[in-house]
Design a protein around this motif. Structure first.
Motif, mmCIF file in Angstrom:
data_model
loop_
_atom_site.group_PDB
_atom_site.id
_atom_site.type_symbol
_atom_site.label_atom_id
_atom_site.label_comp_id
_atom_site.label_asym_id
_atom_site.label_seq_id
_atom_site.Cartn_x
_atom_site.Cartn_y
_atom_site.Cartn_z
ATOM 1 N N SER B 100 23.305 -16.242 14.835
ATOM 2 C CA SER B 100 24.330 -16.601 15.811
ATOM 3 C C SER B 100 25.106 -15.352 16.226
ATOM 4 C CB SER B 100 25.306 -17.613 15.209
ATOM 5 O OG SER B 100 24.606 -18.743 14.797
ATOM 6 N N ARG B 101 25.238 -14.435 15.293
ATOM 7 C CA ARG B 101 26.038 -13.260 15.562
ATOM 8 C C ARG B 101 25.344 -12.300 16.525
ATOM 9 N NH1 ARG B 101 28.651 -9.680 10.982
ATOM 10 N NH2 ARG B 101 29.620 -8.199 12.408
ATOM 11 N N TYR B 102 24.031 -12.184 16.375
ATOM 12 C CA TYR B 102 23.303 -11.231 17.221
ATOM 13 C C TYR B 102 22.435 -11.929 18.247
ATOM 14 C CZ TYR B 102 24.805 -7.897 13.736
ATOM 15 O OH TYR B 102 25.573 -7.130 12.904
ATOM 16 N N GLU B 103 22.946 -13.029 18.769
ATOM 17 C CA GLU B 103 22.217 -13.811 19.755
ATOM 18 C C GLU B 103 21.695 -12.910 20.873
ATOM 19 O OE1 GLU B 103 23.177 -17.721 19.521
ATOM 20 O OE2 GLU B 103 21.023 -17.417 19.832
ATOM 21 N N GLY B 104 20.395 -12.975 21.098
ATOM 22 C CA GLY B 104 19.840 -12.238 22.224
ATOM 23 C C GLY B 104 19.415 -10.808 21.934
ATOM 24 N N ALA B 105 19.619 -10.342 20.711
ATOM 25 C CA ALA B 105 19.195 -8.979 20.373
ATOM 26 C C ALA B 105 17.679 -8.860 20.478
ATOM 27 C CB ALA B 105 19.665 -8.617 18.963
ATOM 28 N N ARG B 106 17.223 -7.639 20.693
ATOM 29 C CA ARG B 106 15.788 -7.445 20.912
ATOM 30 C C ARG B 106 14.975 -7.837 19.682
ATOM 31 N NH1 ARG B 106 12.810 -1.700 22.308
ATOM 32 N NH2 ARG B 106 10.683 -2.529 22.455
ATOM 33 N N TRP B 107 15.431 -7.418 18.492
ATOM 34 C CA TRP B 107 14.691 -7.754 17.274
ATOM 35 C C TRP B 107 14.626 -9.265 17.090
ATOM 36 C CZ3 TRP B 107 17.515 -10.574 13.791
ATOM 37 C CH2 TRP B 107 18.902 -10.458 13.822
ATOM 38 N N GLN B 108 15.688 -9.926 17.554
ATOM 39 C CA GLN B 108 15.721 -11.379 17.373
ATOM 40 C C GLN B 108 14.716 -12.069 18.290
ATOM 41 O OE1 GLN B 108 19.069 -14.393 18.487
ATOM 42 N NE2 GLN B 108 19.638 -13.332 16.620
ATOM 43 N N ARG B 109 14.671 -11.640 19.538
ATOM 44 C CA ARG B 109 13.675 -12.202 20.459
ATOM 45 C C ARG B 109 12.271 -11.929 19.937
ATOM 46 N NH1 ARG B 109 13.903 -16.114 22.757
ATOM 47 N NH2 ARG B 109 12.395 -15.587 24.377
ATOM 48 N N ALA B 110 12.090 -10.709 19.388
ATOM 49 C CA ALA B 110 10.761 -10.352 18.873
ATOM 50 C C ALA B 110 10.376 -11.270 17.714
ATOM 51 C CB ALA B 110 10.748 -8.894 18.426
ATOM 52 N N LEU B 111 11.336 -11.531 16.828
ATOM 53 C CA LEU B 111 11.042 -12.437 15.708
ATOM 54 C C LEU B 111 10.710 -13.838 16.217
ATOM 55 C CD1 LEU B 111 13.665 -11.410 13.001
ATOM 56 C CD2 LEU B 111 11.197 -11.557 12.684
ATOM 57 N N GLU B 112 11.522 -14.317 17.172
ATOM 58 C CA GLU B 112 11.290 -15.663 17.697
ATOM 59 C C GLU B 112 9.913 -15.778 18.337
ATOM 60 O OE1 GLU B 112 15.945 -16.799 18.732
ATOM 61 O OE2 GLU B 112 14.522 -16.388 20.343
ATOM 62 N N LEU B 113 9.620 -14.813 19.207
ATOM 63 C CA LEU B 113 8.332 -14.882 19.915
ATOM 64 C C LEU B 113 7.171 -14.617 18.971
ATOM 65 C CD1 LEU B 113 9.291 -13.042 23.218
ATOM 66 C CD2 LEU B 113 8.682 -15.451 22.951
ATOM 67 N N GLY B 114 7.369 -13.666 18.050
ATOM 68 C CA GLY B 114 6.276 -13.272 17.174
ATOM 69 C C GLY B 114 5.955 -14.326 16.124
ATOM 70 N N LEU B 115 6.978 -15.001 15.643
ATOM 71 C CA LEU B 115 6.729 -15.998 14.593
ATOM 72 C C LEU B 115 6.234 -17.324 15.153
ATOM 73 C CD1 LEU B 115 9.678 -15.423 12.088
ATOM 74 C CD2 LEU B 115 7.266 -14.844 11.797
ATOM 75 N N ARG B 116 6.448 -17.525 16.442
ATOM 76 C CA ARG B 116 6.110 -18.825 17.018
ATOM 77 C C ARG B 116 4.638 -19.211 16.816
ATOM 78 N NH1 ARG B 116 8.756 -19.754 22.664
ATOM 79 N NH2 ARG B 116 10.624 -19.482 21.401
ATOM 80 N N PRO B 117 3.695 -18.308 17.140
ATOM 81 C CA PRO B 117 2.290 -18.705 16.910
ATOM 82 C C PRO B 117 1.970 -18.918 15.435
ATOM 83 C CG PRO B 117 2.428 -16.443 17.725
ATOM 84 C CD PRO B 117 3.800 -17.013 17.833
ATOM 85 N N VAL B 118 2.628 -18.155 14.549
ATOM 86 C CA VAL B 118 2.390 -18.331 13.115
ATOM 87 C C VAL B 118 2.889 -19.707 12.671
ATOM 88 C CG1 VAL B 118 2.890 -17.414 10.816
ATOM 89 C CG2 VAL B 118 2.579 -15.847 12.738
ATOM 90 N N ALA B 119 4.082 -20.077 13.156
ATOM 91 C CA ALA B 119 4.652 -21.376 12.791
ATOM 92 C C ALA B 119 3.753 -22.511 13.282
ATOM 93 C CB ALA B 119 6.055 -21.519 13.375
ATOM 94 N N ALA B 120 3.292 -22.398 14.529
ATOM 95 C CA ALA B 120 2.425 -23.445 15.075
ATOM 96 C C ALA B 120 1.142 -23.557 14.250
ATOM 97 C CB ALA B 120 2.096 -23.151 16.540
ATOM 98 N N GLY B 121 0.550 -22.392 13.916
ATOM 99 C CA GLY B 121 -0.672 -22.395 13.112
ATOM 100 C C GLY B 121 -0.447 -23.017 11.747
ATOM 101 N N LEU B 122 0.721 -22.728 11.141
ATOM 102 C CA LEU B 122 1.023 -23.275 9.816
ATOM 103 C C LEU B 122 1.150 -24.794 9.854
ATOM 104 C CD1 LEU B 122 3.703 -20.868 8.257
ATOM 105 C CD2 LEU B 122 1.310 -21.143 7.590
ATOM 106 N N ILE B 123 1.854 -25.299 10.863
ATOM 107 C CA ILE B 123 2.039 -26.753 10.940
ATOM 108 C C ILE B 123 0.686 -27.437 11.127
ATOM 109 C CG2 ILE B 123 3.129 -28.654 12.189
ATOM 110 C CD1 ILE B 123 5.166 -26.571 13.217
ATOM 111 N N LEU B 124 -0.118 -26.890 12.055
ATOM 112 C CA LEU B 124 -1.412 -27.521 12.329
ATOM 113 C C LEU B 124 -2.328 -27.433 11.118
ATOM 114 C CD1 LEU B 124 -1.864 -26.372 16.037
ATOM 115 C CD2 LEU B 124 -1.312 -28.662 15.208
#
Lengths: 223, 178
Positions: B100-124
């Motif tokens: 919440s504190r660093y909303e929108g930071a570059r590293w944060q967007r990278a984590l969100e975008l980068g982890l998304r396919p991993v999360a989807a793969g894990l759930i499936l």
């Protein structure tokens, strides 16, 4: 005022039953629920900041009714699709983080949602709500287990519940997959994760650390 | 019996830290510790507790609550539950705070975008494994798929969905020749 001035709660019940309600299950009001009987429409637009108590009650209810598992799917249903308190994107970000960090996913997710919606007390409400009431219930079930277990129907009901609960996980998985950027590398990472964990049964820690780090580094470079 | 409580913590705190991607990954190790190393339960008792944790609503990892209860009663249940859920709770709390504190930071967007396919793969992957191991064969798998369709196409309440799924399963089981 014209609509149901005397029974706002009954109206809620009706709405909830027909699945159209953004708002509440009976008994757990939105903040604005009873502010005035004539402001039914007001109460239908969900409050942006639920109270910690309200969150505790929601998490407790989910913790106590989620037979068959798939709790994260219940949370998605509740907070994103029914109440619209979070966007799908915000939820899935939290889910990705919850899975990448150690700890039981559902608990991580409950803290994440609680914190986003109501700060520190929300996080505490999420944590205690998803754990304490079901922990008490599971001990009660254990005490009655030998009785319950004697009936065939118990096993059948639980097998059926577990099967239906997979739907919660699968629909969440499809939602998450839909949100993966439609580019070669992210799609490959998704498939590789699936194969590594689902088919090859590699340890999750290394898959998350390996593919996760690779994928995040690439995303960082692209931004 | 503070010794038993300490032993519960010594077993479950380290386990809580290695449960990435959900509690299921820790079950095998838990079984080894509880049955073979600590002799807190017999294999049959562990299997029963595991069955109860699958039967009960709520997080599957509440299995440890039952183990704690079995070992040292009320306080055993409390200590075991806190040991498995507590330490990592602070971690996710800290991350949620930073987020919440660093909303929108570059590293944060990278984590969100980068982890998304991993999360989807894990759930499936988790769904795939569940589908393979589902008790009840094709009938149960059919119900799982129907339930997925119902969730994606309608606004059905999950509890109603689970109840209907269980009822249909019982009904078909009775109707079909075994």
């Amino acid at each position: 005022m014209a609509e149901a001035p005397s029974h706002p709660r009954m109206a809620h019940r009706q709405l909830a039953k027909h699945g159209g309600a953004q708002d509440d299950a009976p008994g757990k009001g939105g903040i604005f629920r009873d502010s005035a009987s004539g402001r039914l429409t007001m109460s239908e637009t969900s409050p942006p900041h639920p109270s910690a108590l309200q969150l505790f009650l929601i998490f407790s209810r989910i913790g106590l009714t989620s037979f068959g598992g798939g709790l994260s799917g219940w949370l998605l249903r509740e907070f994103v699709e029914d109440r619209h308190w979070m966007s799908e994107e915000e939820f899935l970000n939290g889910l990705a983080i919850s899975q990448a960090l150690p700890g039981v996913n559902v608990k991580n997710m409950a803290i994440w949602i609680g914190y986003r919606l109501c700060g520190r007390w929300g996080a505490i409400a999420g944590f205690t709500g998803i754990i304490v009431p079901p922990a008490i219930l599971i001990i009660l079930i254990a005490v009655g287990f030998t009785t319950l277990e004697r009936f065939d129907i118990t096993h059948l009901a639980l097998d059926g519940a577990a099967a239906a609960a997979i739907g919660l996980s699968l629909s969440m998985g499809l939602t998450a997959a839909r949100r993966v950027p439609r580019r070669l590398v992210p799609l490959l990472v998704m498939v590789a994760t699936f194969v590594a964990v689902g088919v090859l049964r590699l340890p999750l820690v290394w898959v998350v650390l390996g593919l996760g780090a690779f994928s995040v580094a690439l995303a960082y470079a692209r931004l | 019996m503070p010794n038993a409580l300490l032993a519960l913590m010594a077993v479950f705190v380290p386990l809580s830290l290695v449960t990435i991607g959900g509690g299921q990954s820790a079950i095998a190790d838990m079984q080894r510790q509880v049955v073979e190393v600590q002799h807190w339960m017999t294999q049959a008792q562990f299997v029963d507790a595991f069955a109860i944790s699958r039967m009960a609503p709520g997080p599957g990892s509440l299995l440890v609550t039952l183990i704690g209860w079995h070992v040292a009663g009320f306080w055993g249940a409390v200590v075991a539950t806190l040991a498995i859920f507590g330490p990592t709770a602070f971690m996710i709390y800290g991350v949620a705070h930073l987020w919440s504190r660093y909303e929108g930071a570059r590293w944060q967007r990278a984590l969100e975008l980068g982890l998304r396919p991993v999360a989807a793969g894990l759930i499936l992957a988790a769904v795939y494994v569940l589908m393979l191991t589902l008790d009840g064969g094709w009938l149960a798998r059919l119900i799982a798929l129907a339930s997925t369709g119902a969730l994606m196409l309608t606004r059905i309440n999950p509890l109603a969905l689970i109840a209907i799924g269980a009822a249909i399963y019982i009904g078909l089981h009775a109707a079909l020749p075994a």
